[in-house]
Enzyme design. Structure first.
Site, PDB file in Angstrom:
ATOM      1  N   ALA A  76       0.836  -1.209   0.000  1.00 32.91           N
ATOM      2  CA  ALA A  76       0.000   0.000   0.000  1.00 32.91           C
ATOM      3  C   ALA A  76       0.866   1.251   0.000  1.00 32.91           C
ATOM      4  CB  ALA A  76      -0.928  -0.017   1.221  1.00 32.91           C
ATOM      5  N   ARG A  95     -11.070 -19.737   5.173  1.00 37.00           N
ATOM      6  CA  ARG A  95      -9.946 -19.899   6.097  1.00 37.00           C
ATOM      7  C   ARG A  95     -10.411 -20.066   7.538  1.00 37.00           C
ATOM      8  NH1 ARG A  95      -5.792 -15.350   3.594  1.00 37.00           N
ATOM      9  NH2 ARG A  95      -5.280 -16.574   1.782  1.00 37.00           N
ATOM     10  N   ASP A 142       0.921   0.093  14.593  1.00 40.39           N
ATOM     11  CA  ASP A 142       1.371   1.456  14.937  1.00 40.39           C
ATOM     12  C   ASP A 142       0.475   2.543  14.338  1.00 40.39           C
ATOM     13  OD1 ASP A 142       3.435  -0.167  15.725  1.00 40.39           O
ATOM     14  OD2 ASP A 142       5.030   1.019  14.790  1.00 40.39           O
ATOM     15  N   GLU A 200      -3.814  -2.873   4.988  1.00 42.03           N
ATOM     16  CA  GLU A 200      -4.335  -3.620   6.136  1.00 42.03           C
ATOM     17  C   GLU A 200      -4.627  -2.722   7.333  1.00 42.03           C
ATOM     18  OE1 GLU A 200      -1.993  -7.118   6.946  1.00 42.03           O
ATOM     19  OE2 GLU A 200      -3.243  -7.692   8.665  1.00 42.03           O
ATOM     20  N   ALA A 230       7.728   6.068  12.447  1.00 40.99           N
ATOM     21  CA  ALA A 230       6.804   7.165  12.763  1.00 40.99           C
ATOM     22  C   ALA A 230       6.261   6.920  14.160  1.00 40.99           C
ATOM     23  CB  ALA A 230       5.671   7.189  11.746  1.00 40.99           C
TER      24      ALA A 230
HETATM   25  P1  ADP Z   1       0.122  -3.532   3.577  1.00 35.18           P
HETATM   26  O1  ADP Z   1      -0.129  -4.929   3.100  1.00 35.18           O
HETATM   27  O2  ADP Z   1      -1.084  -2.895   4.135  1.00 35.18           O
HETATM   28  O3  ADP Z   1       0.838  -2.705   2.550  1.00 35.18           O
HETATM   29  P2  ADP Z   1       2.553  -4.394   4.914  1.00 35.18           P
HETATM   30  O4  ADP Z   1       2.579  -5.239   6.132  1.00 35.18           O
HETATM   31  O5  ADP Z   1       2.936  -5.020   3.634  1.00 35.18           O
HETATM   32  O6  ADP Z   1       1.115  -3.710   4.823  1.00 35.18           O
HETATM   33  O7  ADP Z   1       3.523  -3.154   5.111  1.00 35.18           O
HETATM   34  C1  ADP Z   1       3.468  -2.328   6.255  1.00 35.18           C
HETATM   35  C2  ADP Z   1       4.820  -1.659   6.425  1.00 35.18           C
HETATM   36  O8  ADP Z   1       4.706  -0.626   7.396  1.00 35.18           O
HETATM   37  C3  ADP Z   1       5.913  -2.599   6.940  1.00 35.18           C
HETATM   38  O9  ADP Z   1       7.013  -2.574   6.066  1.00 35.18           O
HETATM   39  C4  ADP Z   1       6.266  -2.043   8.326  1.00 35.18           C
HETATM   40  O10 ADP Z   1       7.619  -2.174   8.653  1.00 35.18           O
HETATM   41  C5  ADP Z   1       5.875  -0.590   8.189  1.00 35.18           C
HETATM   42  N1  ADP Z   1       5.565   0.102   9.471  1.00 35.18           N
HETATM   43  C6  ADP Z   1       4.761  -0.337  10.465  1.00 35.18           C
HETATM   44  N2  ADP Z   1       4.720   0.553  11.481  1.00 35.18           N
HETATM   45  C7  ADP Z   1       5.511   1.595  11.116  1.00 35.18           C
HETATM   46  C8  ADP Z   1       5.908   2.823  11.745  1.00 35.18           C
HETATM   47  N3  ADP Z   1       5.484   3.155  12.965  1.00 35.18           N
HETATM   48  N4  ADP Z   1       6.749   3.635  11.073  1.00 35.18           N
HETATM   49  C9  ADP Z   1       7.224   3.296   9.840  1.00 35.18           C
HETATM   50  N5  ADP Z   1       6.901   2.151   9.217  1.00 35.18           N
HETATM   51  C10 ADP Z   1       6.053   1.307   9.830  1.00 35.18           C
END
Ligand code: ADP
Length: 615
Positions: free
Chosen positions: A171, A441, A381, A580, A313
């Site tokens: 995303a 599932r 987060d 997600e 973040a």
């Molecule tokens: P989606 O499928 O929704 O794109 P993913 O799990 O593939 O979600 O990716 C989410 C990303 O966000 C991960 O790479 C994770 O490390 C990152 N992430 C989660 N929390 C934080 C945060 N507080 N700051 C920066 N990156 C974050």
């Protein structure tokens, strides 16, 4: 004394043998003395060329099996480390090893921090380098107690930009590239040392009605068909408007991945449980890393995106009017804090499957007894940061477990995807089937949980392994699970049953009955919902599996424009969420391959709208 690597030693020996052969065949007649003299001269030349460099090979056991690294030293210092044959996750394991190589060579120490998001690969890499050092006559233990060092990015976090995208999974990549293509300056930050999140770890399959393969195969499908499957599959708890956006945007998103991201696809489709038709396209490597590695490359080509890793973040900043004005972030390695001022933020931080406290807070059943398939980064987060400024959450109690996971590690077992290609049956310890193998599932997960020891066994044979190619394609996973007895292979049903503690007599009866149902084309016991394949000849495979937390359907409450809503249903100006982290799309249960469709569709919507807002 000069220390020779095995490779140099062998090379020298081979040359000596060659010299001898030449002497014997008479091509260049040489006496043994002349051949020895020639070899001495060659060795001297090689030494001069390598200028005193010595090399050795060390082995490590990574997440995806064994691999070797070659370490070269010159004048007592490591000057080169080459990974020779790793199968670690592309975009994660290899990136981590690159970063660690640089850190080790720059600092001449083995007291190097592992790279977050690729801890197992990092540890195996350190072991391999250490063992190569020992072969070279160094003391790896001494190297491990030298000055500590950690990889720190030399990319500087900008003070300001138009749009900050938090999270570099599917995303986040889609949002960042889209906003940048709208001409905005973008910061894409990720808290981990490697990028890609759960998207990278997934199989990358994507539900796309009307895709080119369906067209070639003459399969009739439509977005309306997918909308219906997704709504029914989630017990009609998903928001029909959001679901329609996902289904209607699917083909555009697949084309965007192909043309903007350069993603390649297999010439084949999959049918996941709950879909009434084969409609899921598959990345050429059958892995989400095909997407995240190529999207990382694409981001690196775009001048107006700054991509920073190890940057977490921690807080969203609002102006007096409530509009977003920036993001506070922390360097995950140095702990340094900094603020990026911006006009809009896209939250793309993924789900909360790895945050046990948060899971239990919303659904007490999802406690620490259940493992997870998710990345350690999936800690919710984005939800926590947005809630702190008044954002609403929705459907938080709906947490999905994936049924066919490693009972010891929680990792999703991709070899088990034979099931999704219409092969194999699920049995319990008593040797009986207990569920329709292509059911939802949640239904299969609950079915497994209810069996003796909460464990199920997927039975398939060599014919299935050959037809699907999955044992070969996931040879790393197969080797690993086979070494721990999670999957067993044997010539007879009796042998596999005994090895797994399954009743052999009953298993034989179950298989006989299954084969008879296949011949009749009907499964009166559980109503198998696709083409049925017999399990006749060995060798047989029997794989133990348990459900593990895989996806969190709940998250931030968003509008169809990906804007984040407050608890009183007003929009937080400048705040968008995609993937997600945003809830209410999948209802109680996400159908397989719909997440990819969601993250790239809503990621692009969020990126476009954030860019427009920041105009
Ligand atoms: P989606 O499928 O929704 O794109 P993913 O799990 O593939 O979600 O990716 C989410 C990303 O966000 C991960 O790479 C994770 O490390 C990152 N992430 C989660 N929390 C934080 C945060 N507080 N700051 C920066 N990156 C974050």
């Amino acid at each position: 004394m000069k220390r020779y690597s095995r490779r140099q030693f062998i090379t020298g020996g081979a040359l000596a043998a060659l010299g001898g052969t030449l002497a014997l065949t008479g091509c260049a007649p040489m006496t043994p003395e002349e051949a020895a003299e020639k070899e001495r001269a060659e060795a001297a030349k090689r030494d001069a060329n390598s200028q005193g460099e010595v090399t050795a090979i060390g082995e490590g056991m990574g997440k995806h099996g064994k691999f070797n690294v070659e370490v070269s030293m010159k004048d007592g210092a490591i000057d080169r480390i080459t990974v020779l044959d790793s199968r670690e996750t592309p975009g994660m394991g290899d990136v981590a090893m690159d970063k660690m190589t640089k850190t080790i060579i720059d600092n001449q120490t083995l007291d190097v921090d592992t790279i977050s998001g690729a801890t197992l690969s990092s540890m195996a890499f350190l072991t391999a380098v250490g063992s190569a050092l020992d072969t070279l006559g160094e003391d790896s233990n001494e190297w491990k107690h030298r000055e500590p060092a950690a990889w720190v990015s030399d990319v500087k976090l900008p003070d300001e930009c138009d749009v900050v995208v938090i999270g570099a999974g599917g995303a986040g990549f889609a949002a960042a590239i889209t906003a940048a293509n709208e001409g905005k300056s973008v910061v894409l930050m990720d808290k981990m040392g490697v990028l890609g999140g759960d998207t990278c770890l997934s199989g990358g399959e994507m539900a796309v009605p009307g895709n080119w393969i369906q067209v070639t195969q003459g399969v009739e499908d439509s977005p309306e068909n997918l909308i219906s499957d997704m709504l029914v599959g989630g017990d009609n708890k998903g928001d029909p408007e959001l679901v329609a956006i996902i289904a209607n945007g699917a083909l555009d998103s697949a084309n965007w991945l192909t043309y903007e991201g350069g993603i390649s696809w297999k010439h084949d489709l999959m049918q996941f449980g709950g879909h009434n038709i084969k409609r899921s396209i598959i990345p050429i490597t059958h892995s989400g890393s095909e997407m995240t590695t190529k999207l990382t490359n694409r981001v690196n080509e775009i001048d107006n995106i700054v991509l920073v890793d190890n940057t977490k973040a921690v807080e969203l900043i609002q102006g007096a009017d409530g509009a977003i004005t920036g993001v506070k972030a922390q360097n995950a390695v140095t702990g340094e804090e900094a603020t990026v001022n911006c006009k809009a933020v896209v939250l793309a931080t993924g789900g909360f499957g790895s945050n046990i406290d948060m899971r239990v807070k919303y659904n007490p059943d999802m406690d620490d007894k259940i493992l997870s398939t998710d990345s350690v980064a999936a800690t919710g987060d984005g939800i926590v940061m947005a809630e702190a400024i008044g954002a609403d959450t929705i459907d938080m109690e709906y947490i999905q477990t994936y049924p066919v996971c490693d009972p010891e590690t929680g990792a999703l077992l991709y070899v088990g995807d034979v099931r999704l290609e219409n092969y194999g049956i699920l049995v319990n310890k008593e040797g009986d089937r207990f569920v329709q193998e292509l059911d939802r599932r949640d239904v299969i997960s609950n079915g497994i949980k209810a069996q003796t020891d909460g464990v199920g066994f997927l039975l398939f044979n060599q014919k299935a392994a050959d037809a699907t190619g999955l044992v070969k394609q996931h040879a790393d996973e197969y080797e690993n699970s086979e070494s721990r007895g999670v999957i067993v292979k044997a010539d007879t049903l009796e042998e596999v049953a005994k090895a797994q503690g399954v009743d052999p007599t009953e298993l034989q009866a179950t298989v006989d009955k299954w084969n008879q149902y296949c011949a009749e084309g009907k499964d009166p016991d559980f109503g198998y919902s696709a083409e049925m394949n017999t399990i006749e000849d060995g060798p047989y495979y029997l794989m133990a599996c348990k459900p593990a937390v895989h996806y969190t359907m709940g998250g931030l409450h968003i509008t169809p424009e990906a804007e984040v809503l407050t608890v009183d249903e007003t929009v937080i100006p400048g705040l968008y969420a995609a993937g997600e982290v945003a809830g209410h799309k999948m209802g109680t249960n996400r159908l397989g391959s719909c997440s990819m469709t969601d993250i790239y569709t809503f990621g692009r919507i969020a990126g476009k709208n954030a860019a427009d807002y920041a105009a």
